[in-house]
Design an enzyme around this catalytic site. Structure first.
Site, PDB file in Angstrom:
ATOM      1  N   TRP A   1     -14.712  34.305 -25.160  1.00 49.27           N
ATOM      2  CA  TRP A   1     -13.372  33.552 -25.183  1.00 49.27           C
ATOM      3  C   TRP A   1     -13.762  32.103 -25.140  1.00 49.27           C
ATOM      4  CZ3 TRP A   1     -10.077  36.484 -27.900  1.00 49.27           C
ATOM      5  CH2 TRP A   1     -10.120  37.914 -27.750  1.00 49.27           C
ATOM      6  N   THR A   2     -13.189  31.118 -25.644  1.00 47.72           N
ATOM      7  CA  THR A   2     -13.918  29.856 -25.621  1.00 47.72           C
ATOM      8  C   THR A   2     -12.705  28.788 -25.298  1.00 47.72           C
ATOM      9  OG1 THR A   2     -13.404  29.566 -27.920  1.00 47.72           O
ATOM     10  CG2 THR A   2     -15.551  30.364 -27.272  1.00 47.72           C
ATOM     11  N   GLU A   3     -11.769  29.251 -24.591  1.00 47.02           N
ATOM     12  CA  GLU A   3     -10.650  28.247 -23.946  1.00 47.02           C
ATOM     13  C   GLU A   3     -11.600  26.804 -23.353  1.00 47.02           C
ATOM     14  OE1 GLU A   3     -10.201  31.376 -23.380  1.00 47.02           O
ATOM     15  OE2 GLU A   3      -8.195  31.868 -23.293  1.00 47.02           O
TER      16      GLU A   3
ATOM     17  N   ASP B   1      -3.093  41.989 -28.419  1.00 41.51           N
ATOM     18  CA  ASP B   1      -3.092  41.965 -26.940  1.00 41.51           C
ATOM     19  C   ASP B   1      -1.992  41.005 -26.674  1.00 41.51           C
ATOM     20  OD1 ASP B   1      -4.556  40.023 -28.658  1.00 41.51           O
ATOM     21  OD2 ASP B   1      -5.336  39.148 -26.800  1.00 41.51           O
ATOM     22  N   GLU B   2      -1.405  41.244 -25.290  1.00 38.82           N
ATOM     23  CA  GLU B   2      -0.793  40.184 -24.724  1.00 38.82           C
ATOM     24  C   GLU B   2       0.572  39.676 -25.350  1.00 38.82           C
ATOM     25  OE1 GLU B   2      -4.195  38.377 -22.075  1.00 38.82           O
ATOM     26  OE2 GLU B   2      -3.775  37.524 -23.903  1.00 38.82           O
TER      27      GLU B   2
ATOM     28  N   ARG C   1     -10.367  29.066 -30.437  1.00 37.28           N
ATOM     29  CA  ARG C   1      -9.826  28.246 -29.237  1.00 37.28           C
ATOM     30  C   ARG C   1     -10.627  26.707 -29.575  1.00 37.28           C
ATOM     31  NH1 ARG C   1      -8.721  33.081 -26.755  1.00 37.28           N
ATOM     32  NH2 ARG C   1      -6.541  33.003 -26.384  1.00 37.28           N
TER      33      ARG C   1
ATOM     34  N   TYR D   1     -16.675  40.471 -19.787  1.00 34.33           N
ATOM     35  CA  TYR D   1     -15.817  39.363 -20.249  1.00 34.33           C
ATOM     36  C   TYR D   1     -16.797  37.865 -19.757  1.00 34.33           C
ATOM     37  CZ  TYR D   1     -11.559  40.690 -22.682  1.00 34.33           C
ATOM     38  OH  TYR D   1     -11.066  41.037 -23.563  1.00 34.33           O
TER      39      TYR D   1
ATOM     40  N   TRP E   1      -9.957  46.812 -23.318  1.00 35.15           N
ATOM     41  CA  TRP E   1     -10.663  45.415 -22.573  1.00 35.15           C
ATOM     42  C   TRP E   1     -10.009  45.444 -21.250  1.00 35.15           C
ATOM     43  CZ3 TRP E   1      -7.534  41.057 -21.045  1.00 35.15           C
ATOM     44  CH2 TRP E   1      -6.291  41.243 -21.172  1.00 35.15           C
TER      45      TRP E   1
ATOM     46  N   HIS F   1      -0.534  35.514 -30.047  1.00 38.56           N
ATOM     47  CA  HIS F   1      -1.625  34.488 -30.114  1.00 38.56           C
ATOM     48  C   HIS F   1      -1.438  34.047 -31.574  1.00 38.56           C
ATOM     49  CE1 HIS F   1      -4.076  35.372 -26.430  1.00 38.56           C
ATOM     50  NE2 HIS F   1      -3.311  36.597 -26.656  1.00 38.56           N
TER      51      HIS F   1
ATOM     52  N   ASP G   1      -5.748  32.361 -33.641  1.00 43.96           N
ATOM     53  CA  ASP G   1      -5.079  32.176 -32.194  1.00 43.96           C
ATOM     54  C   ASP G   1      -4.148  31.310 -32.195  1.00 43.96           C
ATOM     55  OD1 ASP G   1      -4.705  32.749 -29.162  1.00 43.96           O
ATOM     56  OD2 ASP G   1      -6.606  34.136 -29.678  1.00 43.96           O
TER      57      ASP G   1
HETATM   58  C1  ACM Z   1      -7.670  39.765 -24.517  1.00 44.98           C
HETATM   59  O1  ACM Z   1      -8.674  39.647 -23.643  1.00 44.98           O
HETATM   60  N1  ACM Z   1      -6.711  39.248 -24.277  1.00 44.98           N
HETATM   61  C2  ACM Z   1      -8.294  40.924 -25.415  1.00 44.98           C
END
Ligand code: ACM
Length: 635
Positions: free
Chosen positions: A493-495, A355-356, A176, A447, A422, A279, A205
């Site tokens: 996570w670094t958004e 994921d997602e 990110r 997280y 997670w 992603h 990502d």
């Molecule tokens: C995640 O936090 N989407 C693995």
């Protein structure tokens, strides 16, 4: 622990004891050791420090140099190591006979008034023992230059210590936002002080592909670069076609080898993550033919504009960010990527994300529909499972094992795939009971991209995670089959994280709490004591020039509504704080009325201001919250 309480009592009873002396007497070790007893007397570091250490051992050489450097920079003393020294005041040695109790990472540390003796079965244990030894010294030991006026002495102690779980990880998202090799090294440097041994490196990502794959050059020619946007990520305007894509970066093979070498020296494994099939917008911007919708649109590496509708589960994508599971080119692509990844990273696992994954573009794809018919797949998680199973074959053919986020469990996984849990603990518990190896990384405990203080003081993220909650993390939760739990890990996570200082701020002190959760015995965890130690480590970080969050000094703010009246409740996260508030726009200090009960918001007030004190000193930050915002929070 008992001895520790006794020594704390003595300190309290001795009115003349100095703050300095007290902080030296009560060891502030994070993570708390398995057993620690404090004796009487102290070891005073002499002007000439001689260290005896195993000779000609490549794996212990770094530990000895590390100790030498740390002891000499801050103290200004002359420190040297000599394998044969019989009169050394610090002796490090490897056990000739394996001590099963302490295992591969444990150590025994004995401090007498005249000698420090550190023993371990394996080099990693000596390294962790050195981290503990350094934490016995006053915080000035972390100074980057000679610290004047520090007492270079430590209490007499006996410590036997070993970890609760084998996998003690931090994940750092360098996709990110890109962080340089030097910054990644700095991140690892801080981890190892707290006995972490796993660096999970998120390398791809939607917002960037960060690792050179020589057989797929466009991944880094195109996929590593995007339009630069500053502000609140996720809410940016769409990049314009003519805006330059100059923001980003990537790691060359040499960079990766350097990080892996650097981490290994510090007993840290590096697990790469290539996040697929979703992603994957940076990969698709580089090679559009990998999506189910090639040519349908112009793909750009995401610069922070909205691309998902999170009101659905799984999310629905506005832009197709998935690799197409029905496209043979995708498997050729994954083979090329995994060939190079497997060669670069010695660690046994490769993390493949999972994921997602949105389904809406797969739903519209004739190729995916044909695949479902051919393979008799009836659901989209099964389509993803088809992809994961083929990916696992590729990975195993390279001599590696596969790990993924817990969504990959949904469509069915092979017995040899490992899981990172997670979305809470339940998927990890379930997987461990069906014989899959699991790393526990539940978002509701670990997280560390989530806000750790009030939304008024933090960059906005969708949820909060206070230090006190993180401290409750248990990598071996009830109901799990502990035999299959590899360990635990926190994820950054670094958004919303644009630089290393902010990465540090988000990581610490919550990663102190995680370190204690994955290393220390459950019964040794003690929140009150942990906070005292955390305050000592804040001083260490001040000397080491590492940023940390003081959010634990800010109260938790909640609002209730009764008969059209709004009341604000302020709950301190830690003991020993007094709270002062104002609604008159001025900045409160300790001469304002002390908060004792929920406060009625005056009818015409526009903002509330809040600050905490510890005695006469401000502790928390001045918080300013608009009354309109407070009213929106009412429950
Ligand atoms: C995640 O936090 N989407 C693995």
């Amino acid at each position: 622990m008992r001895t520790l309480f006794i020594s704390a009592l003595i300190a309290l009873c001795t009115a003349t004891v100095s703050a300095q002396k007290q902080s030296v007497d009560v060891p502030n070790i994070i993570p708390e050791p398995v057993s620690l007893s404090v004796g009487s007397g102290r070891f005073v570091l002499p002007d000439n420090v001689l260290i005896a250490a195993p000779s000609k051992n490549e794996e212990t050489a770094f530990t000895v140099d590390f100790l030498k450097e740390k002891l000499s920079v801050a103290t200004g003393k002359h420190v040297r190591a000599d394998a044969k020294a019989s009169n050394a005041c610090i002796a490090l040695s490897l056990n000739k006979k394996y001590d099963a109790k302490i295992g591969d990472e444990g150590y025994a540390l004995s401090v007498t008034p005249t000698k420090i003796t550190l023993t371990a079965n394996k080099p990693a244990g000596l390294f962790y023992g050195v981290q503990t030894l350094l934490q016995l010294f006053p915080p000035e030991i972390e100074s980057k230059e000679k610290a004047e006026n520090a007492a270079w002495e430590i209490p007499v102690v006996e410590i036997v210590d070993y970890p609760r779980v084998g996998w003690r990880g931090l994940m750092f998202d360098t996709a990110r936002h890109f962080f340089t090799v030097n910054e990644v090294k700095q991140y690892i440097d801080t981890m190892v002080r707290y006995k972490y041994n796993m660096f999970h490196w998120h390398l791809s990502d939607d917002e960037g592909w960060r690792i050179e794959i020589t057989s797929l050059p466009k991944l880094t020619e195109i996929g590593a670069w995007r339009v630069e946007k500053i502000g609140t990520f996720n809410y940016f305007s769409n990049p314009l076609p003519d805006e330059p894509k100059t923001y980003g970066g990537f790691y060359t093979h040499d960079d990766v080898r350097e990080i892996v070498r650097y981490a290994k020296e510090r007993f840290v494994n590096v697990m790469p993550e290539i996040d697929v099939p979703a992603h994957s917008l940076a990969a698709i911007a580089s090679y559009p033919e990998l999506s189910c919708t090639p040519g349908a649109e112009k793909y750009n590496v995401r610069a922070g504009e909205p691309i998902m509708d999170w009101n659905f589960s799984p999310p629905r994508a506005f832009v197709d960010n998935t690799l197409c599971p029905a496209n043979e080119k995708v498997y050729e692509f994954m083979d090329k990527v995994m060939t190079e990844i497997a060669q670069l990273f010695p660690f046994e696992y490769i993390h493949v994300g999972g994921d997602e994954a949105p389904h809406n573009f797969w739903e519209q794809s004739p190729q995916v529909q044909a695949l479902m018919k051919r393979e008799r797949l009836t659901t989209y998680p099964q389509v993803q499972s088809y992809f994961e199973k083929r990916l696992e074959k590729i990975i195993r053919a390279k001599g590696k094992k596969m790990m993924g986020w817990d969504e990959i469990l949904e469509g069915g996984i092979t017995p040899t795939t490992a899981l990172m849990s997670w979305r809470g603990e339940k998927h990890g518990i379930e997987a461990s009971n069906s014989g899959h190896y699991v790393v526990m990384s539940p978002s509701n405990f670990v997280y560390i991209d989530l806000m750790q203080g009030d939304a008024s003081t933090e960059p906005p993220v969708y949820n909060s995670l206070r230090l006190s909650r993180t401290y409750q993390f248990n990598p071996l939760p009830e109901g799990a089959n502990a035999k299959y739990i590899l360990g635990g890990q926190a994820n950054l996570w670094t958004e919303q994280i644009y630089n290393l200082r902010q990465a540090q701020y988000m990581t610490w002190p919550r990663a102190f709490a995680v370190a204690e959760s994955v290393w220390s015995p459950l019964e040794k965890k003690d929140w009150k004591r942990f906070i005292e130690k955390t305050e000592n480590h804040f001083k260490r970080f001040d000397f080491a020039e590492i940023k940390y969050s003081p959010a634990m000094y800010d109260p938790i703010v909640s609002v209730s509504k009764t008969d059209d009246k709004y009341y604000v409740t302020l709950t301190p996260e830690i003991e020993g704080l007094d709270i002062y508030t104002s609604f008159d726009n001025s900045s409160p200090d300790r001469f304002y009325p002390k908060y004792t009960e929920p406060q009625l918001i005056p009818k015409d007030a526009v903002q509330m201001r809040i600050i905490t004190y510890k005695g006469k000193q401000p502790a928390g930050r001045l918080m300013t919250i608009k009354v309109d915002d407070l009213k929106k929070r009412a429950k």
